[in-house]
Design a protein around this motif. Structure first.
Motif, PDB file in Angstrom:
ATOM      1  N   THR A 167       0.852  -1.194   0.000  1.00 27.20           N
ATOM      2  CA  THR A 167       0.000   0.000   0.000  1.00 27.20           C
ATOM      3  C   THR A 167       0.887   1.243   0.000  1.00 27.20           C
ATOM      4  OG1 THR A 167      -0.039   0.164   2.402  1.00 27.20           O
ATOM      5  CG2 THR A 167      -1.729  -1.248   1.365  1.00 27.20           C
ATOM      6  N   ALA A 168       0.264   2.392  -0.109  1.00 23.96           N
ATOM      7  CA  ALA A 168       1.003   3.656  -0.033  1.00 23.96           C
ATOM      8  C   ALA A 168       1.697   3.781   1.317  1.00 23.96           C
ATOM      9  CB  ALA A 168       0.063   4.830  -0.278  1.00 23.96           C
ATOM     10  N   VAL A 169       1.034   3.360   2.371  1.00 25.52           N
ATOM     11  CA  VAL A 169       1.641   3.394   3.710  1.00 25.52           C
ATOM     12  C   VAL A 169       2.879   2.504   3.745  1.00 25.52           C
ATOM     13  CG1 VAL A 169       1.285   2.788   6.138  1.00 25.52           C
ATOM     14  CG2 VAL A 169      -0.506   3.990   4.878  1.00 25.52           C
ATOM     15  N   ASP A 170       2.780   1.317   3.144  1.00 28.67           N
ATOM     16  CA  ASP A 170       3.931   0.408   3.097  1.00 28.67           C
ATOM     17  C   ASP A 170       5.103   1.062   2.371  1.00 28.67           C
ATOM     18  OD1 ASP A 170       2.567  -1.721   4.390  1.00 28.67           O
ATOM     19  OD2 ASP A 170       1.817  -2.478   2.457  1.00 28.67           O
ATOM     20  N   TYR A 171       4.823   1.668   1.232  1.00 28.37           N
ATOM     21  CA  TYR A 171       5.902   2.303   0.464  1.00 28.37           C
ATOM     22  C   TYR A 171       6.563   3.438   1.244  1.00 28.37           C
ATOM     23  CZ  TYR A 171       5.071  -0.286  -3.851  1.00 28.37           C
ATOM     24  OH  TYR A 171       4.972  -1.272  -4.799  1.00 28.37           O
ATOM     25  N   CYS A 172       5.785   4.187   1.992  1.00 31.27           N
ATOM     26  CA  CYS A 172       6.366   5.249   2.822  1.00 31.27           C
ATOM     27  C   CYS A 172       7.256   4.643   3.909  1.00 31.27           C
ATOM     28  CB  CYS A 172       5.264   6.107   3.443  1.00 31.27           C
ATOM     29  SG  CYS A 172       4.411   7.154   2.246  1.00 31.27           S
ATOM     30  N   ARG A 173       6.800   3.559   4.478  1.00 34.01           N
ATOM     31  CA  ARG A 173       7.604   2.879   5.499  1.00 34.01           C
ATOM     32  C   ARG A 173       8.901   2.339   4.893  1.00 34.01           C
ATOM     33  NH1 ARG A 173       7.003  -2.314   6.700  1.00 34.01           N
ATOM     34  NH2 ARG A 173       4.916  -2.352   5.796  1.00 34.01           N
ATOM     35  N   PHE A 174       8.805   1.756   3.696  1.00 37.44           N
ATOM     36  CA  PHE A 174      10.006   1.263   3.008  1.00 37.44           C
ATOM     37  C   PHE A 174      10.992   2.402   2.772  1.00 37.44           C
ATOM     38  CE2 PHE A 174       7.201  -1.963   0.463  1.00 37.44           C
ATOM     39  CZ  PHE A 174       6.984  -2.716   1.603  1.00 37.44           C
ATOM     40  N   ALA A 175      10.482   3.537   2.299  1.00 33.41           N
ATOM     41  CA  ALA A 175      11.345   4.683   1.998  1.00 33.41           C
ATOM     42  C   ALA A 175      12.056   5.171   3.254  1.00 33.41           C
ATOM     43  CB  ALA A 175      10.523   5.816   1.380  1.00 33.41           C
ATOM     44  N   GLY A 176      11.326   5.292   4.338  1.00 37.45           N
ATOM     45  CA  GLY A 176      11.940   5.741   5.588  1.00 37.45           C
ATOM     46  C   GLY A 176      13.018   4.788   6.062  1.00 37.45           C
ATOM     47  N   SER A 177      12.747   3.525   5.973  1.00 37.72           N
ATOM     48  CA  SER A 177      13.718   2.508   6.385  1.00 37.72           C
ATOM     49  C   SER A 177      14.979   2.561   5.525  1.00 37.72           C
ATOM     50  CB  SER A 177      13.064   1.129   6.300  1.00 37.72           C
ATOM     51  OG  SER A 177      13.983   0.118   6.609  1.00 37.72           O
ATOM     52  N   ARG A 178      14.794   2.718   4.224  1.00 32.38           N
ATOM     53  CA  ARG A 178      15.957   2.789   3.321  1.00 32.38           C
ATOM     54  C   ARG A 178      16.805   4.029   3.610  1.00 32.38           C
ATOM     55  NH1 ARG A 178      14.796  -1.090  -0.963  1.00 32.38           N
ATOM     56  NH2 ARG A 178      12.565  -1.155  -1.371  1.00 32.38           N
ATOM     57  N   LEU A 179      16.151   5.153   3.886  1.00 34.58           N
ATOM     58  CA  LEU A 179      16.904   6.372   4.183  1.00 34.58           C
ATOM     59  C   LEU A 179      17.670   6.247   5.497  1.00 34.58           C
ATOM     60  CD1 LEU A 179      14.417   9.106   2.949  1.00 34.58           C
ATOM     61  CD2 LEU A 179      16.613   8.457   1.917  1.00 34.58           C
ATOM     62  N   GLU A 180      17.088   5.591   6.469  1.00 33.10           N
ATOM     63  CA  GLU A 180      17.798   5.367   7.729  1.00 33.10           C
ATOM     64  C   GLU A 180      19.008   4.451   7.509  1.00 33.10           C
ATOM     65  OE1 GLU A 180      15.059   3.939  10.691  1.00 33.10           O
ATOM     66  OE2 GLU A 180      13.733   5.661  10.400  1.00 33.10           O
ATOM     67  N   GLU A 181      18.820   3.408   6.735  1.00 32.66           N
ATOM     68  CA  GLU A 181      19.936   2.505   6.437  1.00 32.66           C
ATOM     69  C   GLU A 181      21.021   3.232   5.654  1.00 32.66           C
ATOM     70  OE1 GLU A 181      20.872  -1.770   4.249  1.00 32.66           O
ATOM     71  OE2 GLU A 181      18.791  -1.096   4.391  1.00 32.66           O
ATOM     72  N   ALA A 182      20.618   4.068   4.714  1.00 33.53           N
ATOM     73  CA  ALA A 182      21.587   4.840   3.924  1.00 33.53           C
ATOM     74  C   ALA A 182      22.396   5.764   4.826  1.00 33.53           C
ATOM     75  CB  ALA A 182      20.866   5.645   2.846  1.00 33.53           C
TER      76      ALA A 182
END
Length: 147
Positions: A5-20
């Motif tokens: 969902t859109a919520v999932d994609y936002c969560r994925f993006a936040g997680s990737r930015l934290e890992e980056a």
């Protein structure tokens, strides 16, 4: 498994930015040139986060989130032409860097800064309760050009 969902994609993006962020801080601490492969992974994570954000926005606009970057770039050009016209090149430069890591640390930091601006602009388009946290972007803003 159902499509994200859109919520999932936002969560994925936040997680990737934290890992980056974590990978970048580790790489710089060990020496940028000595860890250039890890820095390239940072660029990859940022690209993926941008695609996740666009996937969320596309879904919110009733579009299909195909996961294909060229489709999402086309979507972004149609829905956010000013943002894309002025800022997409910086994100594309990071995308290219992940395949050919040839930027100096200073150049890479500049791309981080300007890509952070792009991601913030996309984040502003996401509804309030779904937006990525300020912490997701703060580290990108610390890479001021010419500093």
């Amino acid at each position: 498994m159902p499509d994200p969902t859109a919520v999932d994609y936002c969560r994925f993006a936040g997680s990737r930015l934290e890992e980056a962020r974590d990978k970048f801080l580790d790489a710089v601490a060990l020496g940028y040139d000595d860890t250039i492969g890890d820095v390239a992974k940072v660029a990859s994570l940022i690209w993926d986060a941008a695609i996740d954000m666009l996937s969320a926005l596309a879904l919110l606009d009733g579009e299909e989130a195909t996961g294909v970057s060229s489709d999402l770039r086309r979507y972004a050009r149609n829905y956010f032409p000013d943002i894309v016209a002025q800022r997409w090149g910086r994100l594309a430069r990071l995308h290219n860097f992940q395949h050919k890591p040839n930027l100096t640390e200073r150049e890479f930091r500049q791309e981080l800064y300007y890509t952070g601006v792009l991601l913030r602009l996309f984040n502003e388009q996401i509804p309030q309760g779904m937006q990525l946290s300020e912490d997701s972007f703060a580290w990108l803003a610390t890479n001021q050009p010419n500093s």
